[in-house]
Design a protein around this motif. Structure first.
Motif, PDB file in Angstrom:
ATOM      1  N   UNK A 217       0.753  -1.649  -0.159  1.00 22.63           N
ATOM      2  CA  UNK A 217      -0.107   0.072   0.248  1.00 22.63           C
ATOM      3  C   UNK A 217       0.936   1.158  -0.056  1.00 22.63           C
ATOM      4  N   UNK A 218       1.615   1.470   1.196  1.00 15.53           N
ATOM      5  CA  UNK A 218       2.777   2.623   0.754  1.00 15.53           C
ATOM      6  C   UNK A 218       3.058   2.410  -0.969  1.00 15.53           C
ATOM      7  N   UNK A 219       3.896   1.931  -1.588  1.00 18.57           N
ATOM      8  CA  UNK A 219       4.470   1.838  -2.728  1.00 18.57           C
ATOM      9  C   UNK A 219       2.983   2.539  -3.697  1.00 18.57           C
ATOM     10  N   UNK A 220       2.001   1.745  -3.254  1.00 21.24           N
ATOM     11  CA  UNK A 220       0.889   2.439  -4.422  1.00 21.24           C
ATOM     12  C   UNK A 220       0.827   3.398  -4.329  1.00 21.24           C
ATOM     13  N   UNK A 221       1.161   3.489  -2.620  1.00 24.53           N
ATOM     14  CA  UNK A 221       0.679   5.550  -2.248  1.00 24.53           C
ATOM     15  C   UNK A 221       1.130   6.298  -2.985  1.00 24.53           C
ATOM     16  N   UNK A 222       2.484   5.695  -2.746  1.00 20.34           N
ATOM     17  CA  UNK A 222       3.665   6.779  -3.571  1.00 20.34           C
ATOM     18  C   UNK A 222       3.502   6.577  -5.267  1.00 20.34           C
ATOM     19  N   UNK A 223       3.400   5.866  -5.798  1.00 20.57           N
ATOM     20  CA  UNK A 223       3.036   5.818  -7.720  1.00 20.57           C
ATOM     21  C   UNK A 223       1.870   6.291  -7.843  1.00 20.57           C
ATOM     22  N   UNK A 224       1.058   6.495  -6.923  1.00 26.07           N
ATOM     23  CA  UNK A 224      -0.158   7.327  -7.841  1.00 26.07           C
ATOM     24  C   UNK A 224      -0.087   8.398  -7.857  1.00 26.07           C
ATOM     25  N   UNK A 225      -1.052   9.339  -8.578  1.00 21.76           N
ATOM     26  CA  UNK A 225      -1.373  10.408  -9.335  1.00 21.76           C
ATOM     27  C   UNK A 225      -2.674  10.762  -8.701  1.00 21.76           C
ATOM     28  N   UNK A 226      -3.235  10.793  -9.257  1.00 17.50           N
ATOM     29  CA  UNK A 226      -5.176  11.143  -8.986  1.00 17.50           C
ATOM     30  C   UNK A 226      -5.338  11.386  -7.394  1.00 17.50           C
ATOM     31  N   UNK A 227      -5.719  12.528  -7.120  1.00 18.56           N
ATOM     32  CA  UNK A 227      -5.418  12.208  -6.199  1.00 18.56           C
ATOM     33  C   UNK A 227      -6.619  11.764  -5.163  1.00 18.56           C
ATOM     34  N   UNK A 228      -7.908  11.064  -5.209  1.00 15.50           N
ATOM     35  CA  UNK A 228      -8.789  10.500  -5.048  1.00 15.50           C
ATOM     36  C   UNK A 228      -8.280   9.338  -4.611  1.00 15.50           C
ATOM     37  N   UNK A 229      -7.460   8.543  -5.985  1.00 14.46           N
ATOM     38  CA  UNK A 229      -6.495   7.784  -5.334  1.00 14.46           C
ATOM     39  C   UNK A 229      -5.990   7.838  -4.253  1.00 14.46           C
ATOM     40  N   UNK A 230      -5.012   8.440  -4.499  1.00 18.82           N
ATOM     41  CA  UNK A 230      -4.211   8.748  -3.037  1.00 18.82           C
ATOM     42  C   UNK A 230      -5.523   8.245  -1.411  1.00 18.82           C
ATOM     43  N   UNK A 231      -5.794   9.203  -1.497  1.00 14.48           N
ATOM     44  CA  UNK A 231      -7.041   8.830  -0.423  1.00 14.48           C
ATOM     45  C   UNK A 231      -7.832   7.504  -0.195  1.00 14.48           C
ATOM     46  N   UNK A 232      -7.584   7.415  -1.348  1.00 16.40           N
ATOM     47  CA  UNK A 232      -7.732   5.492  -0.758  1.00 16.40           C
ATOM     48  C   UNK A 232      -7.520   4.808  -0.003  1.00 16.40           C
ATOM     49  N   UNK A 233      -6.003   5.292  -0.568  1.00 15.53           N
ATOM     50  CA  UNK A 233      -4.774   3.956  -0.363  1.00 15.53           C
ATOM     51  C   UNK A 233      -4.345   5.205   0.585  1.00 15.53           C
ATOM     52  N   UNK A 234      -4.998   5.902   1.716  1.00 15.25           N
ATOM     53  CA  UNK A 234      -4.224   6.421   2.523  1.00 15.25           C
ATOM     54  C   UNK A 234      -5.456   5.420   3.649  1.00 15.25           C
ATOM     55  N   UNK A 235      -6.236   5.893   3.087  1.00 15.07           N
ATOM     56  CA  UNK A 235      -7.160   5.095   4.501  1.00 15.07           C
ATOM     57  C   UNK A 235      -7.502   3.637   4.334  1.00 15.07           C
ATOM     58  N   UNK A 236      -6.540   2.685   3.199  1.00 15.69           N
ATOM     59  CA  UNK A 236      -5.983   1.745   3.504  1.00 15.69           C
ATOM     60  C   UNK A 236      -5.003   0.946   4.343  1.00 15.69           C
ATOM     61  N   UNK A 237      -3.975   2.471   4.430  1.00 21.72           N
ATOM     62  CA  UNK A 237      -2.775   1.866   4.955  1.00 21.72           C
ATOM     63  C   UNK A 237      -2.978   2.140   6.727  1.00 21.72           C
ATOM     64  N   UNK A 238      -4.255   3.019   6.782  1.00 21.00           N
ATOM     65  CA  UNK A 238      -4.161   3.856   7.593  1.00 21.00           C
ATOM     66  C   UNK A 238      -4.677   2.500   9.202  1.00 21.00           C
ATOM     67  N   UNK A 239      -6.006   1.955   8.153  1.00 24.57           N
ATOM     68  CA  UNK A 239      -6.752   0.551   8.472  1.00 24.57           C
ATOM     69  C   UNK A 239      -5.861  -0.467   8.474  1.00 24.57           C
ATOM     70  N   UNK A 240      -4.541  -0.650   7.434  1.00 24.30           N
ATOM     71  CA  UNK A 240      -3.675  -2.018   7.582  1.00 24.30           C
ATOM     72  C   UNK A 240      -3.319  -1.629   9.450  1.00 24.30           C
ATOM     73  N   UNK A 241      -2.300  -0.405   9.026  1.00 21.03           N
ATOM     74  CA  UNK A 241      -1.573  -0.056  10.263  1.00 21.03           C
ATOM     75  C   UNK A 241      -2.514  -0.676  11.612  1.00 21.03           C
ATOM     76  N   UNK A 242      -3.413   0.005  11.253  1.00 20.31           N
ATOM     77  CA  UNK A 242      -4.947  -0.130  12.819  1.00 20.31           C
ATOM     78  C   UNK A 242      -4.963  -2.029  13.232  1.00 20.31           C
ATOM     79  N   UNK A 243      -4.723  -2.802  12.201  1.00 16.26           N
ATOM     80  CA  UNK A 243      -4.623  -3.942  12.196  1.00 16.26           C
ATOM     81  C   UNK A 243      -3.171  -4.823  12.951  1.00 16.26           C
ATOM     82  N   UNK A 244      -1.633  -4.565  12.253  1.00 12.77           N
ATOM     83  CA  UNK A 244      -1.429  -4.493  12.690  1.00 12.77           C
ATOM     84  C   UNK A 244      -0.541  -4.209  14.055  1.00 12.77           C
ATOM     85  N   UNK A 245      -1.474  -3.176  14.041  1.00 17.54           N
ATOM     86  CA  UNK A 245      -1.184  -3.090  16.122  1.00 17.54           C
ATOM     87  C   UNK A 245      -2.000  -3.836  16.842  1.00 17.54           C
TER      88      UNK A 245
END
Length: 223
Positions: free
Chosen positions: A45-73
């Motif tokens: 997800x970090x790679x997907x976020x850093x290589x995405x151009x469209x703002x709405x796509x980056x927001x989607x991956x930000x949400x995924x990263x936050x939820x995944x980080x919570x799951x790891x925790x």
């Protein structure tokens, strides 16, 4: 929208659960499996976020990263509670700065042997744990009645075993603690828990996620 002639894939149903009313994986292994998948999902997800151009796509991956980080925790807290984080590895603190000034630091690839560095121990232990989870997943799927699939999973088990033995030998040489295996956390009596279709899809997805730790070994040579 689907183009003409395209069809949607057939979804899985309850019929794909072969061993009903039976606990195939232990609670411990479910926690280990979820942690391993979530840990590697952070990299993807970090790679997907850093290589995405469209703002709405980056927001989607930000949400995924936050939820995944919570799951790891959550999984980490459960691992500590269940004692699955053991053994802890303590490395002696260096009392002086040791600068690299010769290629022989790389070890017997060029010359002398040396102890593992902290980063190498971290990579090796993370790889060991991820590979062991992968091995147990393959072992659970190897109960398939399909001889071709069974041979495929058994080959995967042997490949994982070779990797584990190689990593173990590196850790043993530095007298580091032995890491656990999880054979007892899976009930392999009887057949496979899921249909062949589910086994194949899940194993493919799992390997796509968990191949990340293996790639990290390529960044340095370990004598």
């Amino acid at each position: 929208m689907l183009d003409d002639g395209q069809t949607l894939p057939e979804p899985f149903t309850k019929k794909d659960i072969v061993l009903k009313n039976k606990r195939y994986y232990s609670t411990n292994f479910v926690v280990l499996l979820k942690f391993s998948l979530a840990q590697d999902a952070l990299n993807v997800l970090g790679l997907a976020l850093s290589t995405s151009i469209r703002p709405e796509v980056r927001e989607f991956y930000k949400t995924c990263l936050t939820k995944t980080a919570d799951l790891v925790d959550m999984c980490l807290k459960l691992k500590v509670k269940l004692g699955l984080h053991q053994p802890l590895i303590y490395l002696p603190e260096n009392q002086k700065v040791d600068k690299i000034n010769k290629q022989e630091f790389l070890g017997n690839f060029f010359g002398r042997n040396r102890n593992l560095t902290t980063s190498e121990v971290l990579q090796l232990t993370n790889n060991y744990r991820a590979i062991e989870v992968t091995r147990e997943v393959c072992r659970s799927f190897s109960r398939s009645m399909n001889t071709e699939l069974k041979a495929h999973y058994e080959r995967g088990i042997e490949m994982c075993k070779d990797h584990l033995e190689s990593i173990k030998s590196k850790l043993d040489k530095d007298e580091l603690p032995q890491l656990p295996t999880w054979e007892s956390e899976i009930d392999t009596e009887g057949g496979a828990p899921f249909s062949e279709q589910v086994d194949a899809i899940q194993n493919s997805k799992f390997n796509e996620c968990c191949c990340g730790p293996l790639r990290s070994l390529c960044f340095f040579h370990i004598p």
